[in-house]
Design a protein around this motif. Structure first.
Motif, PDB file in Angstrom:
ATOM      1  N   ALA A  79       0.443  -1.066   0.319  1.00  0.00           N
ATOM      2  CA  ALA A  79       0.424   0.245   0.155  1.00  0.00           C
ATOM      3  C   ALA A  79       0.785   1.690   0.049  1.00  0.00           C
ATOM      4  O   ALA A  79       2.234   1.020   0.254  1.00  0.00           O
ATOM      5  N   SER A  80       0.759   1.975  -0.794  1.00  0.00           N
ATOM      6  CA  SER A  80       1.098   3.504  -1.053  1.00  0.00           C
ATOM      7  C   SER A  80       0.558   4.559   0.633  1.00  0.00           C
ATOM      8  O   SER A  80       1.334   5.678   0.762  1.00  0.00           O
ATOM      9  N   SER A 126       6.065   7.900   6.067  1.00  0.00           N
ATOM     10  CA  SER A 126       5.883   8.244   4.848  1.00  0.00           C
ATOM     11  C   SER A 126       6.659   9.067   4.778  1.00  0.00           C
ATOM     12  O   SER A 126       6.527  10.350   5.879  1.00  0.00           O
ATOM     13  N   ALA A 127       6.966   9.564   3.585  1.00  0.00           N
ATOM     14  CA  ALA A 127       7.414  11.260   2.813  1.00  0.00           C
ATOM     15  C   ALA A 127       6.581  11.889   3.121  1.00  0.00           C
ATOM     16  O   ALA A 127       7.394  13.488   3.696  1.00  0.00           O
ATOM     17  N   ASN A 167       2.371   8.177   0.148  1.00  0.00           N
ATOM     18  CA  ASN A 167       4.014   7.797   0.150  1.00  0.00           C
ATOM     19  C   ASN A 167       4.930   6.441   1.618  1.00  0.00           C
ATOM     20  O   ASN A 167       6.327   7.392   2.026  1.00  0.00           O
ATOM     21  N   LEU A 168       3.845   5.891   1.433  1.00  0.00           N
ATOM     22  CA  LEU A 168       4.560   4.877   3.074  1.00  0.00           C
ATOM     23  C   LEU A 168       6.264   3.885   2.435  1.00  0.00           C
ATOM     24  O   LEU A 168       6.349   4.094   1.702  1.00  0.00           O
ATOM     25  N   LYS A 169       6.813   4.563   3.920  1.00  0.00           N
ATOM     26  CA  LYS A 169       8.177   3.959   3.458  1.00  0.00           C
ATOM     27  C   LYS A 169       8.345   2.389   3.884  1.00  0.00           C
ATOM     28  O   LYS A 169       8.852   1.808   3.170  1.00  0.00           O
ATOM     29  N   GLY A 198     -12.060   0.974  -5.763  1.00  0.00           N
ATOM     30  CA  GLY A 198     -10.871   0.636  -6.047  1.00  0.00           C
ATOM     31  C   GLY A 198     -10.530  -0.300  -5.827  1.00  0.00           C
ATOM     32  O   GLY A 198     -10.794  -0.640  -4.532  1.00  0.00           O
ATOM     33  N   GLY A 199      -9.540  -0.523  -5.988  1.00  0.00           N
ATOM     34  CA  GLY A 199      -8.392  -2.175  -4.884  1.00  0.00           C
ATOM     35  C   GLY A 199      -7.082  -0.823  -4.996  1.00  0.00           C
ATOM     36  O   GLY A 199      -6.888  -0.269  -4.285  1.00  0.00           O
ATOM     37  N   GLY A 200      -6.557  -1.998  -3.988  1.00  0.00           N
ATOM     38  CA  GLY A 200      -4.654  -1.863  -4.178  1.00  0.00           C
ATOM     39  C   GLY A 200      -4.993  -0.442  -3.090  1.00  0.00           C
ATOM     40  O   GLY A 200      -5.582  -0.266  -1.864  1.00  0.00           O
ATOM     41  N   GLY A 201      -3.805   0.634  -2.315  1.00  0.00           N
ATOM     42  CA  GLY A 201      -3.397   0.823  -1.320  1.00  0.00           C
ATOM     43  C   GLY A 201      -4.529   1.857  -0.786  1.00  0.00           C
ATOM     44  O   GLY A 201      -4.709   3.735  -1.581  1.00  0.00           O
TER      45      GLY A 201
END
Ligand SMILES: [Cu+2]
Length: 184
Positions: free
Chosen positions: A51-52, A78-79, A123-125, A173-176
């Protein structure tokens, strides 16, 4: 074995259990005060691998006499970090950064929670792991800056200690993180 020895073993086992409970308690939320601002029950949601983005939540009360505005300055996980609000757009729930900071009026309590206002970790590290904590630095225009630790609850948790699916909104939707994100 004597009954005394048995009692000792039972005591030791009880002790281990107490220690385990103590360890669990250590990951629980702390409350924060900065000037007239009170922050209670901070928590974050665990994220799936890859995941972002991640989200963090809390309750903020302004006990002062003047309005204040809060922005998220940084996070250790995260950034970037932003405060997001949810808006309905053509029947689709979307999230948007709150421009210029989230205002908290005198005497007002604002709750950041799933499906509503939240701190977005962009923008997870690394994934947010259940049982760990994530830190952000929040800046209040008047009250100043405070570092907040958020204990991480399960993926999809509706609240700390409440399992997934407890009346939360359906994600798109899917993903992060699922939701559509509008760039400012
Ligand atoms: Cu968001």
């Amino acid at each position: 074995m004597t009954s005394l020895a048995r009692t000792k073993i039972r005591l030791a086992a009880g002790c281990a259990l107490a220690l385990a409970q103590l360890a669990t308690t250590a990951a629980q939320a702390t409350d924060y005060n900065v000037g007239p601002i009170q922050i209670t029950a901070p928590w974050a949601r665990a994220t799936p691998k890859g995941a972002s983005t991640g989200a963090a939540y809390m309750t903020i009360t302004n006990t002062g006499k003047t309005p204040d505005k809060v922005t998220c300055v940084s996070s250790d996980a995260s950034a970037e970090c932003q405060i997001h609000t949810m808006v309905m757009n053509n029947g689709v729930m979307q999230m948007r950064p709150v421009e210029g900071g989230l205002e908290i009026k005198p005497g007002e309590t604002v709750t950041l929670k799933p499906g509503a206002l939240h701190v977005m970790l962009v923008n997870l590290k690394h994934p947010l792991e259940q049982g760990s904590t994530v830190k952000t630095t929040l800046k209040f225009d008047s009250a100043g800056t405070v570092d907040v630790d958020y204990p991480v609850a399960a993926i999809g948790a509706a609240a700390p200690g409440v399992p997934a699916g407890g009346g939360t909104m359906q994600m798109q939707g899917g993903g992060g993180g699922g939701m559509q994100m509008n760039k400012p």
